[in-house]
Design a protein around this motif. Sequence first.
Motif, PDB file in Angstrom:
ATOM      1  N   ASP A   1       0.840  -1.183   0.064  1.00 13.18           N
ATOM      2  CA  ASP A   1      -0.009  -0.023   0.105  1.00 13.18           C
ATOM      3  C   ASP A   1       0.862   1.241  -0.060  1.00 13.18           C
ATOM      4  OD1 ASP A   1      -2.252  -1.520   0.117  1.00 13.18           O
ATOM      5  OD2 ASP A   1      -2.333  -1.630   2.105  1.00 13.18           O
ATOM      6  N   PHE A   2       2.238   1.121  -0.052  1.00 16.02           N
ATOM      7  CA  PHE A   2       3.132   2.160   0.151  1.00 16.02           C
ATOM      8  C   PHE A   2       3.467   2.551  -1.432  1.00 16.02           C
ATOM      9  CE2 PHE A   2       7.554   3.516   0.075  1.00 16.02           C
ATOM     10  CZ  PHE A   2       7.648   4.686   0.399  1.00 16.02           C
ATOM     11  N   THR A   3       3.297   4.042  -1.422  1.00 19.21           N
ATOM     12  CA  THR A   3       3.899   4.382  -2.818  1.00 19.21           C
ATOM     13  C   THR A   3       4.873   5.662  -2.510  1.00 19.21           C
ATOM     14  OG1 THR A   3       2.153   5.849  -2.943  1.00 19.21           O
ATOM     15  CG2 THR A   3       1.755   3.647  -4.191  1.00 19.21           C
ATOM     16  N   MET A   4       5.716   5.964  -3.499  1.00 26.69           N
ATOM     17  CA  MET A   4       6.794   6.941  -3.344  1.00 26.69           C
ATOM     18  C   MET A   4       7.430   7.106  -4.631  1.00 26.69           C
ATOM     19  SD  MET A   4       8.101   9.361  -1.524  1.00 26.69           S
ATOM     20  CE  MET A   4       7.543   8.748   0.369  1.00 26.69           C
ATOM     21  N   ALA A   5       7.718   8.381  -4.754  1.00 19.74           N
ATOM     22  CA  ALA A   5       8.398   8.894  -5.929  1.00 19.74           C
ATOM     23  C   ALA A   5       9.856   9.759  -5.643  1.00 19.74           C
ATOM     24  CB  ALA A   5       7.583   9.928  -6.864  1.00 19.74           C
ATOM     25  N   GLY A   6      10.756   9.329  -6.291  1.00 22.52           N
ATOM     26  CA  GLY A   6      11.879   9.931  -6.060  1.00 22.52           C
ATOM     27  C   GLY A   6      12.840   9.413  -5.239  1.00 22.52           C
ATOM     28  N   PHE A   7      14.154   9.687  -5.343  1.00 23.04           N
ATOM     29  CA  PHE A   7      15.184   9.156  -4.575  1.00 23.04           C
ATOM     30  C   PHE A   7      16.404  10.057  -4.699  1.00 23.04           C
ATOM     31  CE2 PHE A   7      18.659   6.187  -3.121  1.00 23.04           C
ATOM     32  CZ  PHE A   7      18.002   5.835  -1.807  1.00 23.04           C
ATOM     33  N   ASP A   8      16.863  10.641  -3.673  1.00 30.88           N
ATOM     34  CA  ASP A   8      17.861  11.745  -3.825  1.00 30.88           C
ATOM     35  C   ASP A   8      19.398  11.310  -4.072  1.00 30.88           C
ATOM     36  OD1 ASP A   8      18.250  14.806  -2.745  1.00 30.88           O
ATOM     37  OD2 ASP A   8      20.164  13.787  -2.002  1.00 30.88           O
ATOM     38  N   SER A   9      19.894  11.847  -4.503  1.00 26.39           N
ATOM     39  CA  SER A   9      21.551  11.442  -4.999  1.00 26.39           C
ATOM     40  C   SER A   9      22.389  11.393  -4.202  1.00 26.39           C
ATOM     41  CB  SER A   9      21.862  12.582  -6.020  1.00 26.39           C
ATOM     42  OG  SER A   9      22.203  13.820  -5.454  1.00 26.39           O
ATOM     43  N   SER A  10      22.248  11.815  -2.691  1.00 28.06           N
ATOM     44  CA  SER A  10      22.929  11.766  -1.590  1.00 28.06           C
ATOM     45  C   SER A  10      22.442  10.821  -0.583  1.00 28.06           C
ATOM     46  CB  SER A  10      22.867  12.933  -0.809  1.00 28.06           C
ATOM     47  OG  SER A  10      21.618  13.332  -0.156  1.00 28.06           O
ATOM     48  N   TRP A  11      21.670  10.087  -0.972  1.00 27.09           N
ATOM     49  CA  TRP A  11      21.178   8.735  -0.266  1.00 27.09           C
ATOM     50  C   TRP A  11      21.602   7.576  -0.262  1.00 27.09           C
ATOM     51  CZ3 TRP A  11      14.866   9.676  -0.775  1.00 27.09           C
ATOM     52  CH2 TRP A  11      14.777  10.729  -0.165  1.00 27.09           C
ATOM     53  N   GLY A  12      21.753   6.882   0.831  1.00 27.75           N
ATOM     54  CA  GLY A  12      22.597   5.471   0.561  1.00 27.75           C
ATOM     55  C   GLY A  12      21.758   4.305   1.015  1.00 27.75           C
ATOM     56  N   TRP A  13      22.543   3.263   1.542  1.00 29.63           N
ATOM     57  CA  TRP A  13      21.701   2.138   1.745  1.00 29.63           C
ATOM     58  C   TRP A  13      20.467   2.141   2.911  1.00 29.63           C
ATOM     59  CZ3 TRP A  13      20.190  -2.321   0.091  1.00 29.63           C
ATOM     60  CH2 TRP A  13      19.702  -3.295   1.203  1.00 29.63           C
ATOM     61  N   ASP A  14      20.926   3.231   3.875  1.00 34.11           N
ATOM     62  CA  ASP A  14      19.811   3.474   5.148  1.00 34.11           C
ATOM     63  C   ASP A  14      18.677   3.944   4.533  1.00 34.11           C
ATOM     64  OD1 ASP A  14      21.035   5.877   4.353  1.00 34.11           O
ATOM     65  OD2 ASP A  14      20.781   6.821   6.175  1.00 34.11           O
ATOM     66  N   TYR A  15      18.588   4.774   3.143  1.00 34.55           N
ATOM     67  CA  TYR A  15      17.393   5.068   2.757  1.00 34.55           C
ATOM     68  C   TYR A  15      16.708   4.259   1.815  1.00 34.55           C
ATOM     69  CZ  TYR A  15      17.698  10.056   4.390  1.00 34.55           C
ATOM     70  OH  TYR A  15      17.802  11.150   5.047  1.00 34.55           O
ATOM     71  N   VAL A  16      17.444   3.282   1.425  1.00 31.82           N
ATOM     72  CA  VAL A  16      16.859   2.048   0.765  1.00 31.82           C
ATOM     73  C   VAL A  16      15.898   1.229   1.735  1.00 31.82           C
ATOM     74  CG1 VAL A  16      17.289  -0.082  -0.401  1.00 31.82           C
ATOM     75  CG2 VAL A  16      18.567   2.141  -1.245  1.00 31.82           C
ATOM     76  N   LEU A  17      16.531   0.994   2.832  1.00 28.40           N
ATOM     77  CA  LEU A  17      16.039   0.333   3.991  1.00 28.40           C
ATOM     78  C   LEU A  17      14.749   1.127   4.391  1.00 28.40           C
ATOM     79  CD1 LEU A  17      18.937  -0.960   5.986  1.00 28.40           C
ATOM     80  CD2 LEU A  17      17.652  -2.329   4.500  1.00 28.40           C
ATOM     81  N   ARG A  18      14.704   2.284   4.297  1.00 32.62           N
ATOM     82  CA  ARG A  18      13.405   3.018   4.809  1.00 32.62           C
ATOM     83  C   ARG A  18      12.443   2.638   3.739  1.00 32.62           C
ATOM     84  NH1 ARG A  18      15.445   8.983   6.876  1.00 32.62           N
ATOM     85  NH2 ARG A  18      17.042   8.338   8.343  1.00 32.62           N
ATOM     86  N   TYR A  19      12.937   2.795   2.593  1.00 30.09           N
ATOM     87  CA  TYR A  19      11.648   2.406   1.562  1.00 30.09           C
ATOM     88  C   TYR A  19      11.279   1.183   1.476  1.00 30.09           C
ATOM     89  CZ  TYR A  19      12.177   6.878  -1.334  1.00 30.09           C
ATOM     90  OH  TYR A  19      12.179   8.114  -1.715  1.00 30.09           O
ATOM     91  N   LEU A  20      12.193   0.184   1.787  1.00 30.89           N
ATOM     92  CA  LEU A  20      11.437  -1.128   2.063  1.00 30.89           C
ATOM     93  C   LEU A  20      10.691  -1.171   3.185  1.00 30.89           C
ATOM     94  CD1 LEU A  20      15.094  -2.922   1.175  1.00 30.89           C
ATOM     95  CD2 LEU A  20      12.978  -2.838  -0.305  1.00 30.89           C
ATOM     96  N   ASP A  21      11.201  -1.097   4.421  1.00 30.72           N
ATOM     97  CA  ASP A  21      10.479  -0.800   5.539  1.00 30.72           C
ATOM     98  C   ASP A  21       8.982  -0.500   5.436  1.00 30.72           C
ATOM     99  OD1 ASP A  21      12.641  -2.275   6.673  1.00 30.72           O
ATOM    100  OD2 ASP A  21      13.241  -0.606   7.852  1.00 30.72           O
ATOM    101  N   ALA A  22       9.102   0.643   4.972  1.00 33.15           N
ATOM    102  CA  ALA A  22       7.574   1.359   4.899  1.00 33.15           C
ATOM    103  C   ALA A  22       6.684   0.716   4.069  1.00 33.15           C
ATOM    104  CB  ALA A  22       7.955   2.582   3.915  1.00 33.15           C
ATOM    105  N   GLY A  23       6.998  -0.309   3.228  1.00 29.91           N
ATOM    106  CA  GLY A  23       6.212  -1.192   2.511  1.00 29.91           C
ATOM    107  C   GLY A  23       5.529  -2.023   3.321  1.00 29.91           C
ATOM    108  N   LEU A  24       6.364  -2.663   4.198  1.00 31.92           N
ATOM    109  CA  LEU A  24       6.168  -3.483   5.363  1.00 31.92           C
ATOM    110  C   LEU A  24       5.485  -2.845   6.356  1.00 31.92           C
ATOM    111  CD1 LEU A  24       9.111  -5.545   5.257  1.00 31.92           C
ATOM    112  CD2 LEU A  24       7.152  -6.169   4.186  1.00 31.92           C
ATOM    113  N   GLY A  25       5.048  -1.655   6.557  1.00 33.49           N
ATOM    114  CA  GLY A  25       4.411  -0.950   7.556  1.00 33.49           C
ATOM    115  C   GLY A  25       5.305  -0.717   8.889  1.00 33.49           C
ATOM    116  N   LYS A  26       6.744  -0.942   8.478  1.00 37.20           N
ATOM    117  CA  LYS A  26       7.513  -0.825   9.696  1.00 37.20           C
ATOM    118  C   LYS A  26       7.760   0.868   9.941  1.00 37.20           C
ATOM    119  CE  LYS A  26      10.000  -5.084   8.940  1.00 37.20           C
ATOM    120  NZ  LYS A  26      11.415  -5.876   8.656  1.00 37.20           N
ATOM    121  N   THR A  27       7.928   1.316  11.214  1.00 36.82           N
ATOM    122  CA  THR A  27       8.298   2.650  11.374  1.00 36.82           C
ATOM    123  C   THR A  27       9.486   2.822  12.436  1.00 36.82           C
ATOM    124  OG1 THR A  27       6.759   2.629  13.581  1.00 36.82           O
ATOM    125  CG2 THR A  27       5.966   3.084  11.110  1.00 36.82           C
ATOM    126  N   GLU A  28      10.256   3.692  12.422  1.00 35.34           N
ATOM    127  CA  GLU A  28      11.376   3.888  13.190  1.00 35.34           C
ATOM    128  C   GLU A  28      11.067   4.007  14.772  1.00 35.34           C
ATOM    129  OE1 GLU A  28      13.796   7.170  11.688  1.00 35.34           O
ATOM    130  OE2 GLU A  28      14.129   6.192   9.752  1.00 35.34           O
TER     131      GLU A  28
END
Length: 246
Positions: A219-246
Amino acid sequence: MMSEATENIKSKTSNVGRIIRTIAIIAIIVLFFVIIIANSSTRRAPGDEAWSEATTIGDRDAKNYYIMYTDLMCPYCDVFSRVVMENWDEFQQYLADNNIFFEIRLTDYLYEASGSQYSRDAAEAAYCAAQENKFWDFYHGAIAGLWKDYHSKGIGNSKTAAPIKNMPENYWLEIGHEAGLSDQFDQCVANHSSAEELDRNTKRALQVAQGMPYFQFNDFTMAGFDSSWGWDYVLRYLDAGLGKTE
């Protein structure tokens, strides 16, 4: 006073009523479970929704479904993919641990938006590679090549950067050769054999995607990815789709 016969009739009528009500309740319960089982058995697996099995990773019957709409000439798309490549073992383990089926839906979005022939050529070549079931080999080679030849030099790596110019005509062919593709790949590229499939899928993508890259994960959708982001942001996108929150 009520006769014994009348009392027997009423008693029998009452018993029949209780039996009918019991049968009705049992029937409703059975119907409820039948519906649950039917819905469960007819649920379409993520693999059944995929546009091309060649561009997927993971269990096609997985519980979770992650789709990335992308264009090889989109620099922000490439950042996400390059970060994933640099953490490929962790990425695959994440998919396995969280029961995720991952699919890339490649488009020539920039060709449609701005007439970028490089976008068109790259996508056609990638679809040709997919016909030999070597999409991922080609895709990873393309991401690595673009980084080495252009993006790491500040060329074509953002909206404000100097654009890529004078890309060799055989650029994507060389990427394919390094990926181990055959003469069939060369012929496919030369004959634009994948053009129809690319056009069809880009049209479908434009009905869903709001910019590139565009992610659709459960149920999660998102557009864009910043050129300065790394693996931690990839994990945030992945986690968001699973409903995980920090």
